[in-house]
Write a protein that holds these residues in place. Structure first.
Motif, short mmCIF file in Angstrom:
data_model
loop_
_atom_site.label_atom_id
_atom_site.label_comp_id
_atom_site.label_asym_id
_atom_site.label_seq_id
_atom_site.Cartn_x
_atom_site.Cartn_y
_atom_site.Cartn_z
N ALA A 178 -6.50 94.37 -11.36
CA ALA A 178 -6.76 93.09 -12.04
C ALA A 178 -5.50 92.30 -12.36
CB ALA A 178 -7.53 93.35 -13.33
N GLN A 179 -4.35 92.95 -12.45
CA GLN A 179 -3.16 92.24 -12.93
C GLN A 179 -2.71 91.17 -11.95
OE1 GLN A 179 -0.48 96.08 -12.33
NE2 GLN A 179 0.78 94.35 -12.94
N GLY A 180 -2.09 90.13 -12.51
CA GLY A 180 -1.60 89.03 -11.69
C GLY A 180 -2.66 88.02 -11.34
N LYS A 181 -3.84 88.13 -11.97
CA LYS A 181 -4.94 87.21 -11.65
C LYS A 181 -5.26 86.27 -12.81
CE LYS A 181 -6.85 90.50 -8.31
NZ LYS A 181 -7.95 91.41 -7.94
N GLY A 182 -4.31 86.16 -13.74
CA GLY A 182 -4.46 85.19 -14.82
C GLY A 182 -4.91 85.73 -16.15
N ASP A 183 -5.12 87.03 -16.25
CA ASP A 183 -5.63 87.60 -17.50
C ASP A 183 -4.76 88.77 -17.97
OD1 ASP A 183 -8.44 86.25 -17.88
OD2 ASP A 183 -8.33 86.80 -15.76
N ASP A 184 -3.47 88.69 -17.74
CA ASP A 184 -2.61 89.85 -18.02
C ASP A 184 -2.45 90.14 -19.51
OD1 ASP A 184 -2.38 90.14 -15.33
OD2 ASP A 184 -0.21 89.87 -15.23
N VAL A 185 -2.49 89.12 -20.35
CA VAL A 185 -2.41 89.36 -21.80
C VAL A 185 -3.64 90.13 -22.26
CG1 VAL A 185 -2.39 88.28 -24.08
CG2 VAL A 185 -0.94 87.36 -22.25
N GLN A 186 -4.80 89.72 -21.76
CA GLN A 186 -6.05 90.41 -22.11
C GLN A 186 -6.06 91.83 -21.54
OE1 GLN A 186 -5.81 87.35 -20.85
NE2 GLN A 186 -6.67 86.03 -22.44
N LEU A 187 -5.47 92.01 -20.38
CA LEU A 187 -5.38 93.35 -19.80
C LEU A 187 -4.46 94.24 -20.63
CD1 LEU A 187 -5.10 92.52 -15.99
CD2 LEU A 187 -7.01 93.68 -17.13
N ALA A 188 -3.38 93.65 -21.14
CA ALA A 188 -2.48 94.41 -22.01
C ALA A 188 -3.22 94.86 -23.28
CB ALA A 188 -1.27 93.56 -22.38
N ILE A 229 3.80 96.65 -21.98
CA ILE A 229 5.00 95.83 -22.17
C ILE A 229 5.31 95.02 -20.93
CG2 ILE A 229 7.49 95.92 -22.60
CD1 ILE A 229 6.82 98.54 -24.25
N SER A 230 5.15 95.63 -19.76
CA SER A 230 5.41 94.93 -18.49
C SER A 230 4.44 93.77 -18.30
CB SER A 230 5.29 95.92 -17.33
OG SER A 230 5.45 95.26 -16.09
N LEU A 231 3.18 93.99 -18.62
CA LEU A 231 2.17 92.93 -18.49
C LEU A 231 2.51 91.74 -19.38
CD1 LEU A 231 -1.06 95.12 -18.46
CD2 LEU A 231 -0.36 93.60 -16.60
N LEU A 232 2.89 92.01 -20.61
CA LEU A 232 3.19 90.94 -21.56
C LEU A 232 4.48 90.21 -21.19
CD1 LEU A 232 2.22 92.80 -24.84
CD2 LEU A 232 0.96 90.96 -23.72
N THR A 233 5.45 90.97 -20.69
CA THR A 233 6.70 90.35 -20.24
C THR A 233 6.43 89.45 -19.03
OG1 THR A 233 7.98 92.24 -21.01
CG2 THR A 233 9.05 90.78 -19.42
N GLY A 234 5.64 89.95 -18.09
CA GLY A 234 5.31 89.18 -16.89
C GLY A 234 4.47 87.96 -17.20
N ALA A 235 3.72 88.00 -18.29
CA ALA A 235 2.90 86.86 -18.70
C ALA A 235 3.69 85.86 -19.54
CB ALA A 235 1.69 87.35 -19.50
N ASN A 236 5.00 86.07 -19.61
CA ASN A 236 5.90 85.17 -20.37
C ASN A 236 5.54 85.16 -21.85
OD1 ASN A 236 8.13 83.45 -20.54
ND2 ASN A 236 6.87 81.60 -20.32
N ARG A 237 5.25 86.34 -22.37
CA ARG A 237 4.99 86.49 -23.80
C ARG A 237 5.95 87.52 -24.38
NH1 ARG A 237 0.50 84.44 -26.24
NH2 ARG A 237 1.82 84.92 -28.06
#
Length: 258
Positions: A178-188, A229-237
């Motif tokens: 699912a990652q990289g499809k616009g919902d990475d913060v929610q995935l985190a 942490i990687s998901l949130l960093t990649g989501a620019n958060r």
């Protein structure tokens, strides 16, 4: 349930088995044998897929193929098994078995349709949890990420002895799909909550399965926090990533103290 083999199908299946097992390929049951129908046929399909996975993993351990090669071999083998399955004739009480085969074959649409039937007809809580997580993976693969997250979270209300499958499924299957499809913060957020679900699971440490769960838990938890942490960093958060780092340290320290 299965149609007859088309020309060349049997040869292709044999060549795939040789690829999975190497030169010492065993004779495995033919799921399209007229003598094998109904529940017997389902069991043969399930066993063949399990043997294929074990054989591929064995070749990885021996250094003969890579993990990616093994994944492709098993996926191709599963695709051969599903080639002549008539989805419309799958019994509801066997849907979970066929859904897993289609999932392994990478046939996400069919896997989703079959696993939806499996979840509705789950015979017990273990099946509901596992089939819901598999359905979530299929949805994630199809880009239906909010639905995948909803399905994964639907397993959180299970009992404290049924939570073991949640984190591995979210960490290794659902989030990567699912990652990289616009919902990475929610995935985190999903992955973080799955960590706490994992830590709530109760096992019997006297049993081998309980020992294995407790031994593997720190590694799963560490990897999960790293991915959060990687998901949130990649989501620019970066703000959320810093909070997650602090929460991860606190969580890991408390787990080590137990």
């Amino acid at each position: 349930m299965l149609r007859s083999f088309k020309p060349g199908f049997r040869l292709g299946l044999v060549l795939l088995v040789v690829g999975l097992y190497g030169c010492q390929a065993p004779s495995i049951p033919d799921p399209n044998d007229p003598a094998i129908q109904g529940p017997k046929q389902t069991k043969v399909l399930e066993n063949n897929l399990e043997w294929a996975s074990d054989a591929a993993n064995d070749r990885v351990i021996k250094g003969q193929i890579t993990q990616e090669d093994a994944k492709k071999l098993v996926s191709n083998y599963a695709a051969k098994l599903t080639k002549d399955i008539n989805v419309k004739t799958i019994p509801k009480d066997q849907a979970y078995l066929y859904g897993n085969i289609f999932l392994t074959a990478g046939e996400w649409d069919k896997a989703k349709d079959i696993l939806e039937i499996a979840v509705k007809n789950a015979r017990n809580e273990d099946r509901r949890v596992n089939d819901s997580l598999r359905l979530a993976e299929a949805c994630a693969q199809l880009g239906q990420v909010p639905k995948a997250i909803e399905l994964a979270r639907s397993t959180f209300n299970t009992g404290i002895t049924e939570k073991a499958p949640i984190l591995p499924a979210v960490l290794y299957k659902i989030v990567p799909a699912a990652q990289g499809k616009g919902d990475d913060v929610q995935l985190a957020d999903l992955l973080k909550d799955a960590i706490y679900q994992h830590e709530k699971n109760v096992v019997n440490p006297a049993l081998e399965s309980g020992k294995m769960f407790l031994l593997a838990r720190p590694a799963h938890v560490h990897r999960a926090w790293d991915l959060v942490i990687s998901l949130l960093t990649g989501a620019n958060r970066p703000d959320l990533a810093l909070k997650a780092e602090a929460e991860a340290r606190k969580n890991i320290d408390s787990m080590a103290a137990v």
